[in-house]
Design an enzyme around this catalytic site. Structure first.
Site, PDB file in Angstrom:
ATOM      1  N   SER A  49     -65.230   3.520 -91.050  1.00  0.00           N
ATOM      2  CA  SER A  49     -66.061   3.129 -92.197  1.00  0.00           C
ATOM      3  C   SER A  49     -66.963   1.957 -91.833  1.00  0.00           C
ATOM      4  O   SER A  49     -67.970   1.721 -92.507  1.00  0.00           O
ATOM      5  CB  SER A  49     -65.162   2.739 -93.377  1.00  0.00           C
ATOM      6  OG  SER A  49     -64.254   1.714 -93.014  1.00  0.00           O
ATOM      7  N   HIS A  50     -66.628   1.219 -90.774  1.00  0.00           N
ATOM      8  CA  HIS A  50     -67.443   0.088 -90.333  1.00  0.00           C
ATOM      9  C   HIS A  50     -68.338   0.460 -89.155  1.00  0.00           C
ATOM     10  O   HIS A  50     -68.962  -0.417 -88.555  1.00  0.00           O
ATOM     11  CB  HIS A  50     -66.544  -1.083 -89.942  1.00  0.00           C
ATOM     12  CG  HIS A  50     -65.885  -1.751 -91.102  1.00  0.00           C
ATOM     13  ND1 HIS A  50     -65.051  -1.089 -91.960  1.00  0.00           N
ATOM     14  CD2 HIS A  50     -65.956  -3.018 -91.560  1.00  0.00           C
ATOM     15  CE1 HIS A  50     -64.619  -1.926 -92.892  1.00  0.00           C
ATOM     16  NE2 HIS A  50     -65.159  -3.106 -92.672  1.00  0.00           N
ATOM     17  N   HIS A 122     -72.678 -10.735 -93.038  1.00  0.00           N
ATOM     18  CA  HIS A 122     -71.612 -10.129 -92.244  1.00  0.00           C
ATOM     19  C   HIS A 122     -71.245  -8.777 -92.815  1.00  0.00           C
ATOM     20  O   HIS A 122     -70.920  -8.650 -93.998  1.00  0.00           O
ATOM     21  CB  HIS A 122     -70.363 -11.012 -92.211  1.00  0.00           C
ATOM     22  CG  HIS A 122     -69.354 -10.553 -91.207  1.00  0.00           C
ATOM     23  ND1 HIS A 122     -68.462  -9.534 -91.457  1.00  0.00           N
ATOM     24  CD2 HIS A 122     -69.101 -10.960 -89.942  1.00  0.00           C
ATOM     25  CE1 HIS A 122     -67.708  -9.337 -90.391  1.00  0.00           C
ATOM     26  NE2 HIS A 122     -68.073 -10.197 -89.457  1.00  0.00           N
ATOM     27  N   ASP A 180     -57.264  -7.102 -88.210  1.00  0.00           N
ATOM     28  CA  ASP A 180     -58.064  -7.672 -89.294  1.00  0.00           C
ATOM     29  C   ASP A 180     -57.814  -6.858 -90.556  1.00  0.00           C
ATOM     30  O   ASP A 180     -57.387  -5.706 -90.510  1.00  0.00           O
ATOM     31  CB  ASP A 180     -59.549  -7.786 -88.950  1.00  0.00           C
ATOM     32  CG  ASP A 180     -60.257  -6.459 -88.779  1.00  0.00           C
ATOM     33  OD1 ASP A 180     -59.622  -5.402 -88.945  1.00  0.00           O
ATOM     34  OD2 ASP A 180     -61.454  -6.464 -88.478  1.00  0.00           O
ATOM     35  N   ASP A 190     -64.270   1.904 -97.167  1.00  0.00           N
ATOM     36  CA  ASP A 190     -63.285   2.986 -97.218  1.00  0.00           C
ATOM     37  C   ASP A 190     -63.340   3.700 -98.564  1.00  0.00           C
ATOM     38  O   ASP A 190     -63.137   4.919 -98.645  1.00  0.00           O
ATOM     39  CB  ASP A 190     -61.880   2.439 -96.963  1.00  0.00           C
ATOM     40  CG  ASP A 190     -61.680   2.024 -95.513  1.00  0.00           C
ATOM     41  OD1 ASP A 190     -62.226   2.704 -94.630  1.00  0.00           O
ATOM     42  OD2 ASP A 190     -60.994   1.023 -95.268  1.00  0.00           O
ATOM     43  N   LYS A 233     -50.307 -12.323-104.665  1.00  0.00           N
ATOM     44  CA  LYS A 233     -50.267 -12.871-103.309  1.00  0.00           C
ATOM     45  C   LYS A 233     -51.588 -12.631-102.587  1.00  0.00           C
ATOM     46  O   LYS A 233     -52.111 -13.513-101.896  1.00  0.00           O
ATOM     47  CB  LYS A 233     -49.099 -12.263-102.536  1.00  0.00           C
ATOM     48  CG  LYS A 233     -47.735 -12.629-103.121  1.00  0.00           C
ATOM     49  CD  LYS A 233     -46.595 -12.007-102.340  1.00  0.00           C
ATOM     50  CE  LYS A 233     -45.251 -12.371-102.963  1.00  0.00           C
ATOM     51  NZ  LYS A 233     -44.113 -11.788-102.224  1.00  0.00           N
ATOM     52  N   PRO A 307     -48.985  -5.053 -85.245  1.00  0.00           N
ATOM     53  CA  PRO A 307     -50.209  -5.027 -86.037  1.00  0.00           C
ATOM     54  C   PRO A 307     -51.452  -4.828 -85.160  1.00  0.00           C
ATOM     55  O   PRO A 307     -51.635  -5.513 -84.156  1.00  0.00           O
ATOM     56  CB  PRO A 307     -50.221  -6.406 -86.709  1.00  0.00           C
ATOM     57  CG  PRO A 307     -48.783  -6.784 -86.807  1.00  0.00           C
ATOM     58  CD  PRO A 307     -48.145  -6.223 -85.567  1.00  0.00           C
ATOM     59  N   ARG A 311     -55.293   0.853 -83.000  1.00  0.00           N
ATOM     60  CA  ARG A 311     -56.647   0.976 -82.456  1.00  0.00           C
ATOM     61  C   ARG A 311     -56.633   1.414 -81.000  1.00  0.00           C
ATOM     62  O   ARG A 311     -57.596   2.025 -80.521  1.00  0.00           O
ATOM     63  CB  ARG A 311     -57.403  -0.353 -82.601  1.00  0.00           C
ATOM     64  CG  ARG A 311     -57.034  -1.384 -81.558  1.00  0.00           C
ATOM     65  CD  ARG A 311     -57.557  -2.782 -81.867  1.00  0.00           C
ATOM     66  NE  ARG A 311     -57.456  -3.669 -80.716  1.00  0.00           N
ATOM     67  CZ  ARG A 311     -56.317  -4.202 -80.295  1.00  0.00           C
ATOM     68  NH1 ARG A 311     -55.172  -3.920 -80.890  1.00  0.00           N
ATOM     69  NH2 ARG A 311     -56.323  -5.006 -79.243  1.00  0.00           N
TER      70      ARG A 311
END
Length: 340
Positions: A49-50, A122, A180, A190, A233, A307, A311
């Protein structure tokens, strides 16, 4: 839903297309190289999506006059471990690339250093700002605020941006640990992708026009009211990023949308902070062993994974086989790539 047709592009073809779209929209050679690399890395590693789907938004920011396609950012050292940047109304990634070498040097000299930046745009993954620092042996934390569309827990109108954050650290014998995430339940792009592809979201991620939590991406896009992750949170994290990003750097607050509204832009001139830490200066000679142990406790622990490590599998596949891109999106991008 009828599946859309796709075409396989190599990563080199993705980068060439991204570069052409950005230049046609008014970006100069240096800046378009930086953003084209980020678009390509997003297609390679995800979230996609980016990647190419972000290009029309980049292009609009330049063709509308909102962002400076020939930005020449300035970087000033204002304290022993602090750099302050002005992105010249261009994209933050260009400014941070200009500051990176000095930031690394300051972190190694002082043990910790920070770069703040204002007057910047950004769009894209923050991990591309933290990963190079981890590759240099540093621990990195990055935050940036964005256009208000996240409702505080219990609220009825947006206050915060999706306000992303990224963390990275070196890992002995392997690629850095890098992740991230947005402070919202789901990133805006998304949601836009789900709407374009005609499917609901896997969990409620925003409010519908009646104020109810919804999985319908079109309803959420209508209200532009996203939910924070983790309820109160996540809202607290979004608040922290608003402080560390906009307030510390002197960027535009997420709620101050007046200027961007006149340009129809999907971002604001927010503020960003990137912190670099040299673990070798913090007194624990076994830092690397600690990271190895933490990762080892996660790997093989059921379906858990370190985490950001998802990728790496995507990266290997994309480098070997390319990526599938919808022909509809390709037609749109090829049109945008035509000289004005």
């Amino acid at each position: 839903m009828t599946a859309s047709s796709t075409k396989t592009l190599s990563l080199a073809e993705v980068r060439g297309l991204a570069k052409s779209v950005l230049v046609a929209a008014g970006m100069d050679a240096a800046g378009s190289d930086v953003i084209a690399d980020i678009v390509t890395a997003s297609e390679r590693d995800g979230p996609r999506s980016h990647g190419l789907r972000m290009l029309p938004v980049y292009a609009q920011s330049f063709t509308s006059g909102y962002a400076n396609g020939a930005a020449a950012p300035s970087v000033e050292k204002i304290a022993p471990g602090v750099l302050r940047g002005d992105a010249d109304n261009g994209y933050y990634q260009i400014a941070v690339a200009a500051a990176r070498d000095e930031l690394i040097a300051l972190a190694r000299e002082n043990g910790i250093a920070a770069f703040t930046c204002s007057n910047c745009h950004h769009l894209g993954g923050l991990r591309f700002d933290t990963e190079p620092l981890a590759e240099a042996g540093l621990v990195a934390l990055a935050v940036i605020n964005s256009l208000s569309m996240v409702v505080p827990q219990g609220g009825v109108k947006p206050v915060f941006g999706t306000n992303p954050m990224s963390f990275a650290c070196p890992r002995e014998g392997g690629e850095p640990v890098v992740w991230d995430q947005a402070a919202s339940m789901v990133a805006l792009m998304d949601i836009r992708m789900a709407a374009a592809e005609g499917h609901d979201l896997p969990r409620p991620a925003g409010l519908d026009p009646e104020g109810n939590a919804s999985t319908d991406p079109n309803a959420i896009l209508e209200t532009r009211s996203l939910l924070p992750f983790g309820e109160h949170k996540g809202a607290a994290i979004a608040f922290m990023i608003e402080v560390l990003g906009a307030a510390l750097a002197g960027g535009t607050l997420s709620v101050d949308n007046q200027e961007r509204e006149s340009f129809g832009a999907l971002n604001i001139k927010g503020g960003a902070t990137l912190i670099a830490i040299d673990p070798s200066r913090f007194g624990n000679a076994a830092f690397g062993a600690y990271i190895t142990r933490i990762c080892a406790e996660i790997e093989g622990n059921g379906a858990a994974r370190v985490p950001g490590d998802g990728r790496l599998k995507k990266r290997a596949s994309a480098e070997a086989d390319g990526v599938e891109v919808s022909t509809e999106l390709l037609a749109q991008l090829n049109q945008l790539a035509q000289p004005a």
